[in-house]
Design a protein around this motif. Structure first.
Motif, PDB file in Angstrom:
ATOM      1  N   VAL A   1       0.834  -1.205   0.000  1.00 14.97           N
ATOM      2  CA  VAL A   1       0.000   0.000   0.000  1.00 14.97           C
ATOM      3  C   VAL A   1       0.868   1.254   0.000  1.00 14.97           C
ATOM      4  O   VAL A   1       0.557   2.250  -0.660  1.00 14.97           O
ATOM      5  CB  VAL A   1      -0.950  -0.014   1.214  1.00 14.97           C
ATOM      6  N   MET A   2       1.991   1.199   0.725  1.00 16.03           N
ATOM      7  CA  MET A   2       2.860   2.365   0.826  1.00 16.03           C
ATOM      8  C   MET A   2       3.577   2.659  -0.487  1.00 16.03           C
ATOM      9  O   MET A   2       3.771   3.817  -0.862  1.00 16.03           O
ATOM     10  CB  MET A   2       3.897   2.132   1.940  1.00 16.03           C
ATOM     11  N   ASN A   3       3.956   1.625  -1.222  1.00 12.60           N
ATOM     12  CA  ASN A   3       4.881   1.800  -2.342  1.00 12.60           C
ATOM     13  C   ASN A   3       4.268   1.579  -3.718  1.00 12.60           C
ATOM     14  O   ASN A   3       4.981   1.649  -4.721  1.00 12.60           O
ATOM     15  CB  ASN A   3       6.074   0.857  -2.172  1.00 12.60           C
ATOM     16  N   THR A   4       2.978   1.273  -3.803  1.00 13.53           N
ATOM     17  CA  THR A   4       2.312   1.138  -5.094  1.00 13.53           C
ATOM     18  C   THR A   4       1.084   2.045  -5.096  1.00 13.53           C
ATOM     19  O   THR A   4       0.785   2.712  -4.100  1.00 13.53           O
ATOM     20  CB  THR A   4       1.871  -0.311  -5.368  1.00 13.53           C
ATOM     21  N   LEU A   5       0.363   2.064  -6.209  1.00 16.78           N
ATOM     22  CA  LEU A   5      -0.864   2.857  -6.302  1.00 16.78           C
ATOM     23  C   LEU A   5      -2.095   2.079  -5.854  1.00 16.78           C
ATOM     24  O   LEU A   5      -3.209   2.607  -5.891  1.00 16.78           O
ATOM     25  CB  LEU A   5      -1.064   3.343  -7.743  1.00 16.78           C
ATOM     26  N   LEU A   6      -1.915   0.829  -5.431  1.00 11.59           N
ATOM     27  CA  LEU A   6      -3.039   0.062  -4.898  1.00 11.59           C
ATOM     28  C   LEU A   6      -3.429   0.617  -3.531  1.00 11.59           C
ATOM     29  O   LEU A   6      -2.576   0.812  -2.668  1.00 11.59           O
ATOM     30  CB  LEU A   6      -2.662  -1.413  -4.770  1.00 11.59           C
ATOM     31  N   ARG A   7      -4.700   0.867  -3.339  1.00 10.37           N
ATOM     32  CA  ARG A   7      -5.173   1.450  -2.085  1.00 10.37           C
ATOM     33  C   ARG A   7      -6.383   0.679  -1.564  1.00 10.37           C
ATOM     34  O   ARG A   7      -7.223   0.227  -2.339  1.00 10.37           O
ATOM     35  CB  ARG A   7      -5.585   2.911  -2.294  1.00 10.37           C
ATOM     36  N   PRO A   8      -6.464   0.525  -0.224  1.00 15.69           N
ATOM     37  CA  PRO A   8      -7.681  -0.067   0.339  1.00 15.69           C
ATOM     38  C   PRO A   8      -8.877   0.827   0.043  1.00 15.69           C
ATOM     39  O   PRO A   8      -8.730   2.033  -0.184  1.00 15.69           O
ATOM     40  CB  PRO A   8      -7.392  -0.110   1.847  1.00 15.69           C
ATOM     41  N   TYR A   9     -10.042   0.234   0.037  1.00 17.15           N
ATOM     42  CA  TYR A   9     -11.253   1.024  -0.167  1.00 17.15           C
ATOM     43  C   TYR A   9     -12.243   0.721   0.952  1.00 17.15           C
ATOM     44  O   TYR A   9     -12.593  -0.443   1.169  1.00 17.15           O
ATOM     45  CB  TYR A   9     -11.888   0.705  -1.520  1.00 17.15           C
ATOM     46  N   PRO A  10     -12.677   1.727   1.717  1.00 13.32           N
ATOM     47  CA  PRO A  10     -12.265   3.135   1.618  1.00 13.32           C
ATOM     48  C   PRO A  10     -10.869   3.359   2.188  1.00 13.32           C
ATOM     49  O   PRO A  10     -10.428   2.622   3.069  1.00 13.32           O
ATOM     50  CB  PRO A  10     -13.318   3.860   2.447  1.00 13.32           C
ATOM     51  N   TRP A  11     -10.181   4.387   1.688  1.00 19.07           N
ATOM     52  CA  TRP A  11      -8.801   4.679   2.061  1.00 19.07           C
ATOM     53  C   TRP A  11      -8.778   5.808   3.080  1.00 19.07           C
ATOM     54  O   TRP A  11      -9.287   6.900   2.835  1.00 19.07           O
ATOM     55  CB  TRP A  11      -8.022   5.063   0.809  1.00 19.07           C
ATOM     56  N   ASP A  12      -8.193   5.542   4.249  1.00 19.38           N
ATOM     57  CA  ASP A  12      -8.092   6.531   5.313  1.00 19.38           C
ATOM     58  C   ASP A  12      -6.618   6.725   5.658  1.00 19.38           C
ATOM     59  O   ASP A  12      -6.061   5.976   6.463  1.00 19.38           O
ATOM     60  CB  ASP A  12      -8.869   6.070   6.546  1.00 19.38           C
TER      61      ASP A  12
END
Length: 490
Positions: free
Chosen positions: A348-359
Motif C-alpha cells: 500500500v505504501m509503495n504502489t498505487l493500490l489502495r484499500p477502499y475506503p482509504w483513510d
C-alpha cells in the motif's frame, strides 16, 4: 487486510511486471481480464493500458517497472507466468530498488536480466484494446449500437442520419474525441471484439463473421496489420499460466547494495523483509536482521548496506511533529505482526493500490504505535523548529539561538542529542541529499543547484560534493543520466 484497487488508467513507457504474493488479483489490461492467483505474474509491455487492478481481502500484490531499453526484443503481448519462491523474492528485491532511487549500484545485473528474459520471454498475446469511447451524446449513441453489434452493415451516412448529424460532422466528433476517424474507430472495435473471441477459443472464421467481415482473408490481413500476428496464431497462444519449474531457471542471488548517505525530511519506518543490513549512523553502527524494523528519524544522517539477497521495504512515514530522535534509530522486532501484514503495508505504501475506503490518517496512526521503547520521548522544540524551517541549512546556529531562546552551546548540545551529529554536519549532509535530487534534473545547471542548496560559490559546492561522493557534481550527473539505476552493467 482489506481489498485494494487501482481504478486509474495507466500507460507506462517501460515494461511493467505485476505479481501476486498472497491471495488473488484481477487485472484489466490490454482489453483483457486476467485473474491471478498467488505467485502468478503478468509482464505488461510498454504502451499497453492497464485499466484497473483489484485484489481480494487478504491479498498482497506488488509491481515494478523496468526500462524498455533493457528488453528491446520482448514481444508486444502480455505474458503470464507462474513464479517460484526464489523468483518472487527476486522481484521483491527489484521492487525495493525501484521505489528507492538513491542506491549506488545498478539493480538489474546481467544475470538478473538473463533470468527475467528466460522466465518471461515466449508466447504472449499482443494486446488489442477497445477504442476510446466518444462523449458527445450523438456519437455515444452510434458507438453503443456498434458495440452491441460489431457486424452492423449500415454506412456512416445511414448512422449519421439517425442522429440528425451530417456524416462530416459525425466524423469530426469521432476524430476530436477519440483521436481517430470514424472508419478507424470502427475497425479498431471490430478487431478488439474479435481478439476477445479468439482468446476464448472461437475459430477465426466464426470470429470474422461475428464482427462483420465477409472474407476470412480480409479479416486476417486487418488483424495481422493491427497485431503483427495471424488470427490463428493469436488463438493458439495459451492465456493461462505457464509453470516455471524450479530446475528450469537458476535464480541469481540479489547483490549487496549500498544506499547513498541520506538525511530525511520526515521520519521513515523500514522493514528488513529478506536478508540483513548494516546501518551507519553518526558515532555508531547497527545491524538490522531479517524481520526487524527500524526508524530513520528526520534530520538523522544514515547510510546502509544490504547483504546479498537483502530486501529493505518502506512501511510508511510520520511527520516531523512526532518526537523521534537519534536514539530511536535502533532495530526492533514486532513478533505480534505477521509477515503478510507487513507485506500488505509495504504494498500500500509503495504502489498505487489502495484499500477502499482509504483513510490515510488511520494508516499513519497505526505507524505511530510502532515505536521502539527507547530514546527521548520529548525532543527539543528548538531542534524540531530547525529541522522544520531550515531544511537546506541556510542559517547559522547563532542565528537560531537568537530566534529560539537557548544559548548557542546549549542549542548545539540539544541538536547533537536529538540528531546524533553537530549542526554543521547536519547542514552539509542535508544539502548533499537535496543536491543529488536536484542534479537528476538535466534542466538545472550545477551553479543553479549550488545556489539552491545554499552555496554562494559553485567552486565550494564542487569541493564539498566531491569529498562526500568521490566525484564532482558534473560527473555524478553524467553517471546517473547515462546509466539508469535499473540498467544492467555489461
Amino acid at each position: 487486510m482489506p481489498a485494494c484497487w487501482l481504478g486509474t488508467v495507466t500507460v507506462h513507457s517501460d515494461h511493467h511486471i505485476f505479481w501476486v504474493m498472497r491471495g488473488t488479483a484481477k487485472v484489466l489490461a490490454g482489453g483483457e481480464v486476467h485473474d491471478l492467483a498467488a505467485r502468478e505474474a503478468l509482464w505488461i509491455p510498454p504502451g499497453v493500458p492497464v485499466d484497473q487492478i483489484s485484489t481480494e481481502p487478504g491479498s498482497v500484490a506488488f509491481t515494478v517497472l523496468l526500462p524498455s531499453r533493457l528488453f528491446p526484443d520482448f514481444p508486444a503481448g502480455i505474458v503470464r507466468r507462474t513464479l517460484t519462491g526464489p523468483l518472487c523474492d527476486l522481484l521483491l528485491y527489484l521492487h525495493s530498488r525501484w521505489v528507492t532511487p538513491s542506491w549506488r549500484e545498478a539493480a538489474v545485473t546481467p544475470d538478473i536480466a538473463v533470468t527475467l528474459r528466460r522466465v518471461f520471454s515466449g508466447p504472449g498475446r499482443p494486446a488489442v484494446s477497445f477504442p476510446v469511447t466518444p462523449v458527445s451524446p450523438p456519437a455515444v449513441a452510434v458507438a453503443r449500437q456498434l458495440v452491441d453489434d460489431p457486424a452492423d452493415r449500415r454506412t456512416l451516412r445511414e448512422l449519421a442520419a439517425e442522429t440528425d448529424l451530417s456524416p462530416r460532422h459525425l466524423t469530426r466528433i469521432f476524430s476530436t474525441e477519440t483521436g481517430m476517424s470514424f472508419g478507424e474507430w470502427r475497425v479498431e472495435l471490430k478487431l478488439a471484439v474479435a481478439a476477445r473471441m479468439l482468446a476464448d477459443g472461437t475459430p477465426a472464421g466464426r470470429a470474422a463473421a461475428a464482427v462483420g467481415y465477409t472474407s476470412p482473408a480480409s479479416f486476417s490481413r486487418a488483424f495481422r496489420a493491427r497485431t503483427g500476428t495471424t488470427p490463428g496464431a493469436f488463438r493458439s497462444v495459451s492465456g493461462g499460466p505457464v509453470a516455471a519449474r524450479p530446475d528450469a531457471v537458476t535464480v541469481p542471488e540479489a547483490p549487496a547494495a549500498t544506499l547513498l548517505p541520506l538525511v530525511n525530511r520526515v521520519h521513515v519506518l523500514v522493514w528488513m523483509a529478506r536478508g540483513s543490513a548494516r546501518v551507519r549512523l553518526r558515532g555508531r553502527e547497527v545491524t538490522v536482521a531479517r524481520g526487524q524494523l527500524m526508524w530513520f528519524p528526520a534530520g538523522v544522517w544514515h547510510e546502509l548496506t544490504t547483504s546479498p539477497g537483502g530486501v529493505l521495504l518502506c512501511l510508511g512515514t510520520l511527520p516531523l511533529e512526532v518526537p523521534l530522535t537519534h536514539d530511536h534509530a535502533v532495530p526492533f522486532s514486532c513478533p505480534g505482526i505477521p509477515e503478510e501484514d507487513l507485506l500488505y503495508r509495504a504494498s500500500v505504501m509503495n504502489t498505487l493500490l489502495r484499500p477502499y475506503p482509504w483513510d490515510p490518517g488511520e494508516f499513519t496512526g497505526e505507524l505511530a504505535a510502532l515505536l521502539p521503547p527507547v530514546g527521548h520521548r520529548d525532543r527539543s522544540p528548538s531542534v524540531a523548529a530547525i529541522l522544520r524551517d531550515d531544511a537546506e541549512g541556510h542559517q547559522t546556529l547563532a542565528t537560531w539561538s537568537r530566534r529560539l531562546g537557548p544559548d548557542t552551546p546549549e542549542l548545539a548540545r540539544l541538536f547533537r542529542r536529538d540528531t546524533g551529529q553537530s549542526y554543521r554536519e547536519w547542514k552539509v549532509d542535508r544539502r548533499m541529499t537535496e543536491a543529488r535530487a536536484l542534479l537528476r534534473d538535466p534542466g538545472r545547471s550545477v551553479e543553479q543547484v549550488a545556489s539552491a542548496v545554499g552555496y554562494r560559490s559553485a567552486i565550494s559546492f564542487n569541493r564539498v560534493f566531491r569529498a562526500h561522493h568521490g566525484m564532482t557534481p558534473g560527473q555524478f550527473r553524467r553517471d546517473r543520466l547515462a546509466r539508469s539505476l535499473f540498467e544492467a552493467v555489461e
